[in-house]
Design a protein around this motif. Structure first.
Motif, PDB file in Angstrom:
ATOM      1  N   ALA A 121       1.996 -12.910 -37.412  1.00  0.00           N
ATOM      2  CA  ALA A 121       2.494 -11.621 -37.887  1.00  0.00           C
ATOM      3  C   ALA A 121       3.396 -10.970 -36.843  1.00  0.00           C
ATOM      4  N   GLU A 131       6.987 -16.293 -44.738  1.00  0.00           N
ATOM      5  CA  GLU A 131       5.625 -16.318 -45.265  1.00  0.00           C
ATOM      6  C   GLU A 131       4.637 -16.790 -44.213  1.00  0.00           C
ATOM      7  N   ASP A 183      -4.115  -7.758 -52.397  1.00  0.00           N
ATOM      8  CA  ASP A 183      -2.688  -7.864 -52.045  1.00  0.00           C
ATOM      9  C   ASP A 183      -2.204  -6.558 -51.427  1.00  0.00           C
ATOM     10  N   VAL A 204      -3.858  -8.394 -40.580  1.00  0.00           N
ATOM     11  CA  VAL A 204      -4.048  -9.826 -40.848  1.00  0.00           C
ATOM     12  C   VAL A 204      -5.218 -10.356 -40.030  1.00  0.00           C
ATOM     13  N   GLY A 247       0.813 -14.603 -47.144  1.00  0.00           N
ATOM     14  CA  GLY A 247       1.608 -13.587 -47.810  1.00  0.00           C
ATOM     15  C   GLY A 247       2.994 -13.392 -47.265  1.00  0.00           C
ATOM     16  N   VAL A 280       4.936 -11.708 -45.193  1.00  0.00           N
ATOM     17  CA  VAL A 280       4.805 -10.868 -44.005  1.00  0.00           C
ATOM     18  C   VAL A 280       6.120 -10.176 -43.642  1.00  0.00           C
ATOM     19  N   PHE A 305       0.483  -8.778 -47.628  1.00  0.00           N
ATOM     20  CA  PHE A 305      -0.227 -10.057 -47.516  1.00  0.00           C
ATOM     21  C   PHE A 305      -1.375 -10.100 -48.512  1.00  0.00           C
TER      22      PHE A 305
END
Length: 454
Positions: free
Chosen positions: A231, A248, A337, A349, A367, A369, A374
């Motif tokens: 992330a 992603e 989500d 995360v 997800g 990012v 995410f």
């Protein structure tokens, strides 16, 4: 079941457009979420705006709820007819009303899917970029304000809408915008109806912005020690100003599950996926720059490809992730989500991964990012109530923490049934304003009742 009103509805729009077969009632009782199915009393298949208007007026006269149904690919129950009544399926409304390549726009009926739409326009060198993964209908994507892997560059459906034709609960047909690329005239009704999940009106036409197909594309993948490092690396790419097309995150347990599912050999580490698109020169330069940036941040296993087949191979671990978890026999999945400000993403995360590990259930963190959105997938045995309760608890903890961080309970799936109880917490007194819109436009509460608000 009151057969009398169903017979009257058949007389109104034609017997072949009103279906009460066991198979159709079952299909329209659910979407792809874990929420309990509810069968409608009947399913209707309109073919035109006028027919939708006739059905809506009939429903109003008989106090019948209407729930719009697209492709059934929703993930939070928005299409489940919890009050029964009429499920309105748009698969017979797939026409292209007008296509204007010079204006980079197209007007379509709601039943056309995103792949069908792109098939129509790709020959002109244009494409519609919003990609939620499933081959969802454009109407459904509009109703839920869908986005997906390309949101980091193109945003959500709300950013791609020029105009909507909407049938209101009282039978009026309105347009919410125009064919112009921008406007300062009046309230922003496009934004109000996009994402309203069929609770304010029935969308019968959508005018969309289109985009040129990029000349060249490069895909890449690398790995890091932790999801938090992934992330942070994504945040660094965004801060660099690179206009990445897709970015992603997929955590290590997800890669492990995909390998088992497809007999692959992807590095079973926390992974970051990229796609760059544009001119060949700019795209290659962007890929080189990001590779150097990732190496400086300690990445491993950098891999890149520009051929379409090779790009698909790199992205396979991301594209097959959901199926890899959903195919496990005897289990169900529950997901969330959330979306948070980019500065909070790395911590969120990391929190999600640690909570899944602590509960002992198989789960995934992945997800988009690039825009702070995410997802989680948690696998549980429905025959063991404690496992389902543990999955629900993790979802709630994630949502509460996301809202506390200044984020939202849903980045793209919509409110539907699962996120209703968090609306007041997220929006405060603005919920009362939303309720006033609902009361004004649907005073009888017949349009997709039981969604968004308790």
């Amino acid at each position: 079941m009151n057969i009398e009103w169903i017979g009257k509805l058949q007389d109104l729009i034609g017997e072949e457009r009103v279906n009460t077969s066991e198979g159709d009632l079952f299909r329209h009782s659910r979407d792809e979420s874990f929420h309990e199915p509810v069968q409608p009393d009947t399913v209707v298949f309109p073919e035109s705006t006028q027919m939708v208007r006739d059905i809506v007026e009939f429903a109003g006269e008989n106090k019948l709820p209407i729930t719009a149904y697209g492709a059934g690919s929703g993930l939070d129950g928005a299409a489940i007819p919890v009050s029964k009544g009429i499920s309105m399926n748009f698969e017979w409304m797939k026409d292209v009303i007008s296509f204007n390549p010079d204006d980079l726009s197209i007007t379509v009926q709601p039943g056309i899917t995103r792949l069908e739409l792109n098939h129509e326009i790709n020959r002109q060198g244009l494409y519609f970029p919003i990609d939620p993964g499933a081959d969802a209908s454009i109407g459904g994507m509009t109703a839920t304000n869908a986005s997906g892997t390309t949101a980091v560059r193109y945003g959500s459906m709300r950013d791609q809408i020029l105009n909507l034709e909407v049938v209101l609960a009282d039978g009026r047909v309105i347009n919410t915008g125009s064919s112009a690329k921008k406007s300062s005239s009046g309230y922003h009704l496009n934004g109000l109806f996009t994402g309203s999940e069929g609770t304010l009106g029935i969308i019968t036409q959508i005018t969309l912005k289109l985009h040129g197909i990029p000349e060249h594309a490069v895909a890449a993948r690398c790995t890091f020690d932790t999801p938090k490092h992934c992330a942070a690396a994504a945040q660094a790419v965004l801060a660099s100003g690179i206009p990445v097309l897709r970015m992603e995150l997929v955590d290590a347990p997800s890669i492990r599950q995909v390998n088992a599912y497809g007999d692959y050999r992807f590095p079973e580490e926390h992974s970051l996926f990229f796609e760059f698109a544009g001119t060949q020169t700019s795209t290659e330069e962007e890929a080189v720059f990001v590779e150097e940036l990732m190496q400086d941040m300690g990445c491993r296993n950098w891999e890149r490809a520009s051929g379409s087949k090779e790009r698909a191979e790199i992205w396979k671990a991301r594209h097959e992730l959901s199926y890899a978890f959903r195919h496990i026999k005897g289990t169900e999945v529950m997901g969330s989500d959330v979306c948070v400000p980019l500065s909070k993403l790395a911590g969120m995360v990391d929190f999600a991964r640690s909570e899944i590990e602590a509960c002992g259930l198989l789960g995934s963190v992945f997800g988009h990012v690039g825009d702070g959105n995410f997802h989680t997938i948690i696998v549980y045995d429905p025959a063991i109530p404690e496992e389902k309760a543990a999955a629900e608890k993790i979802n709630e903890q994630l949502i509460l923490k996301a809202i506390e961080a200044g984020g939202t309970c849903t980045g793209e799936h919509g409110v539907g049934l699962g996120k209703m109880k968090y609306q007041r917490m997220e929006h405060g007194e603005a919920v009362d304003v939303m309720r006033s819109f609902k009361q004004l436009l649907d005073p009888e509460g017949l349009l997709n009742p039981g969604k968004i608000f308790d």
